[in-house]
Motif scaffolding. Structure first.
Motif, PDB file in Angstrom:
ATOM      1  N   SER A  12     -16.021  -1.898  -0.061  1.00 45.33           N
ATOM      2  CA  SER A  12     -15.535  -2.281  -1.390  1.00 45.33           C
ATOM      3  C   SER A  12     -14.876  -3.662  -1.394  1.00 45.33           C
ATOM      4  O   SER A  12     -14.862  -4.343  -2.413  1.00 45.33           O
ATOM      5  CB  SER A  12     -14.537  -1.236  -1.906  1.00 45.33           C
ATOM      6  N   GLN A  13     -14.372  -4.105  -0.234  1.00 46.16           N
ATOM      7  CA  GLN A  13     -13.697  -5.402  -0.160  1.00 46.16           C
ATOM      8  C   GLN A  13     -14.636  -6.521   0.288  1.00 46.16           C
ATOM      9  O   GLN A  13     -14.201  -7.668   0.378  1.00 46.16           O
ATOM     10  CB  GLN A  13     -12.519  -5.302   0.816  1.00 46.16           C
ATOM     11  N   ARG A  14     -15.884  -6.179   0.558  1.00 50.09           N
ATOM     12  CA  ARG A  14     -16.796  -7.210   1.042  1.00 50.09           C
ATOM     13  C   ARG A  14     -17.267  -8.059  -0.133  1.00 50.09           C
ATOM     14  O   ARG A  14     -17.682  -7.539  -1.156  1.00 50.09           O
ATOM     15  CB  ARG A  14     -17.990  -6.545   1.750  1.00 50.09           C
ATOM     16  N   ARG A  15     -17.258  -9.420   0.057  1.00 53.69           N
ATOM     17  CA  ARG A  15     -17.620 -10.340  -1.015  1.00 53.69           C
ATOM     18  C   ARG A  15     -18.594 -11.424  -0.541  1.00 53.69           C
ATOM     19  O   ARG A  15     -18.981 -12.282  -1.318  1.00 53.69           O
ATOM     20  CB  ARG A  15     -16.362 -11.038  -1.565  1.00 53.69           C
ATOM     21  N   TYR A  61     -20.843  -4.649  -4.297  1.00 57.54           N
ATOM     22  CA  TYR A  61     -20.426  -3.256  -4.129  1.00 57.54           C
ATOM     23  C   TYR A  61     -20.261  -2.595  -5.490  1.00 57.54           C
ATOM     24  O   TYR A  61     -19.610  -3.136  -6.370  1.00 57.54           O
ATOM     25  CB  TYR A  61     -19.107  -3.182  -3.351  1.00 57.54           C
ATOM     26  N   THR A  74      -6.773   4.988   5.640  1.00 59.02           N
ATOM     27  CA  THR A  74      -7.451   4.055   6.542  1.00 59.02           C
ATOM     28  C   THR A  74      -7.601   4.606   7.953  1.00 59.02           C
ATOM     29  O   THR A  74      -8.311   4.022   8.764  1.00 59.02           O
ATOM     30  CB  THR A  74      -6.672   2.746   6.587  1.00 59.02           C
ATOM     31  N   MET A 106     -13.702   1.497   2.367  1.00 56.10           N
ATOM     32  CA  MET A 106     -12.770   0.452   1.925  1.00 56.10           C
ATOM     33  C   MET A 106     -13.291  -0.928   2.277  1.00 56.10           C
ATOM     34  O   MET A 106     -13.210  -1.865   1.470  1.00 56.10           O
ATOM     35  CB  MET A 106     -11.404   0.693   2.570  1.00 56.10           C
ATOM     36  N   ARG A 107     -13.843  -1.052   3.464  1.00 54.86           N
ATOM     37  CA  ARG A 107     -14.369  -2.359   3.869  1.00 54.86           C
ATOM     38  C   ARG A 107     -15.566  -2.759   3.024  1.00 54.86           C
ATOM     39  O   ARG A 107     -15.755  -3.945   2.707  1.00 54.86           O
ATOM     40  CB  ARG A 107     -14.747  -2.328   5.335  1.00 54.86           C
ATOM     41  N   LYS A 134       0.845  -1.208   0.000  1.00 53.24           N
ATOM     42  CA  LYS A 134       0.000   0.000   0.000  1.00 53.24           C
ATOM     43  C   LYS A 134       0.867   1.238   0.000  1.00 53.24           C
ATOM     44  O   LYS A 134       1.937   1.261   0.608  1.00 53.24           O
ATOM     45  CB  LYS A 134      -0.884   0.006   1.231  1.00 53.24           C
TER      46      LYS A 134
END
Length: 213
Positions: free
Chosen positions: A39-42, A48, A27, A36-37, A19
């Motif tokens: 966008s990273q959730r799957r 998202y 962050t 950010m969280r 990073k």
């Protein structure tokens, strides 16, 4: 001499991309961290979509970030004050209109009453109501004690003159009977005779009505 322990088994290896400094500082803020969280959730069925709340530039609801907020605070404050003054002026104007209508209605009633009073006075003047109300119950003027000019005044004049004539005749008869010699026996002076007025004349309109006259 004991044997060496065997190295542990290799598990799943996760390679993390390095990073940048801006990402690491981003962050730190709570809002950026939540973005950010997200966008990273799957997991599950969530998906998202970046910039989902911002309309695209070709849409009718698109607006620039610089135009999303009011930048002229003085103009906004002046507009707010103008709106307040406008509302007050509208209220005052409505009150003025209402009071004007009320005053016009009041004056309309006053004028109608005045016209009715004038009409009543004119009717009373034509019918002689005022003269009847001001006429006394006796046929003479109570201030000057003069007899009236009508028949009632003539009758009253004849009645009063007849009363005075009869009183004078009665006094003359009493004097003649009580003092035959015609002088005062105490002083010897001649007694003055009681003046007797002329006999009153009956009014003309009663001469043919009352018998004996």
């Amino acid at each position: 001499m004991s044997a060496r322990p065997a190295p542990p088994a290799l598990g799943e290896v996760r390679n993390l991309a390095p990073k940048s400094r801006a990402e690491r500082h981003g962050t730190v803020h709570k809002e950026d961290l939540e973005k950010m969280r997200l966008s990273q959730r799957r997991e599950c069925f969530y998906h998202y979509e970046p910039n989902s709340l911002t309309p695209p530039p070709d849409s009718l609801s698109h607006i620039a970030e610089s135009d999303r907020f009011e930048t002229n605070a003085a103009a906004a404050e002046k507009a707010s004050r103008n709106a307040v003054l406008m509302r007050k002026e509208q209220v005052l104007h409505a009150k003025r209109i209402a009071r004007t209508h009320t005053e016009e209605e009041r004056w309309r009633v006053v004028e109608a009453e005045h016209e009715a009073e004038l009409a009543r006075h004119e009717a009373m003047a034509r019918e002689g109501t005022f003269c009847k109300s001001n006429k006394t119950s006796m046929p003479y003027d109570p201030i000057t004690l003069q007899y009236g000019e009508g028949k009632d005044g003539q009758c009253l004049r004849y009645s009063d003159e007849s009363l005075r004539y009869r009183a004078a005749m009665r006094a003359a008869n009493l004097q003649q009977r009580t003092n035959v010699a015609g002088f005062n026996p105490i002083t010897g002076e001649e007694t003055a005779r009681v003046p007797v007025p002329e006999k009153p004349v009956l009014p003309e309109y009663l001469q043919g009505i009352i018998p004996g006259h």
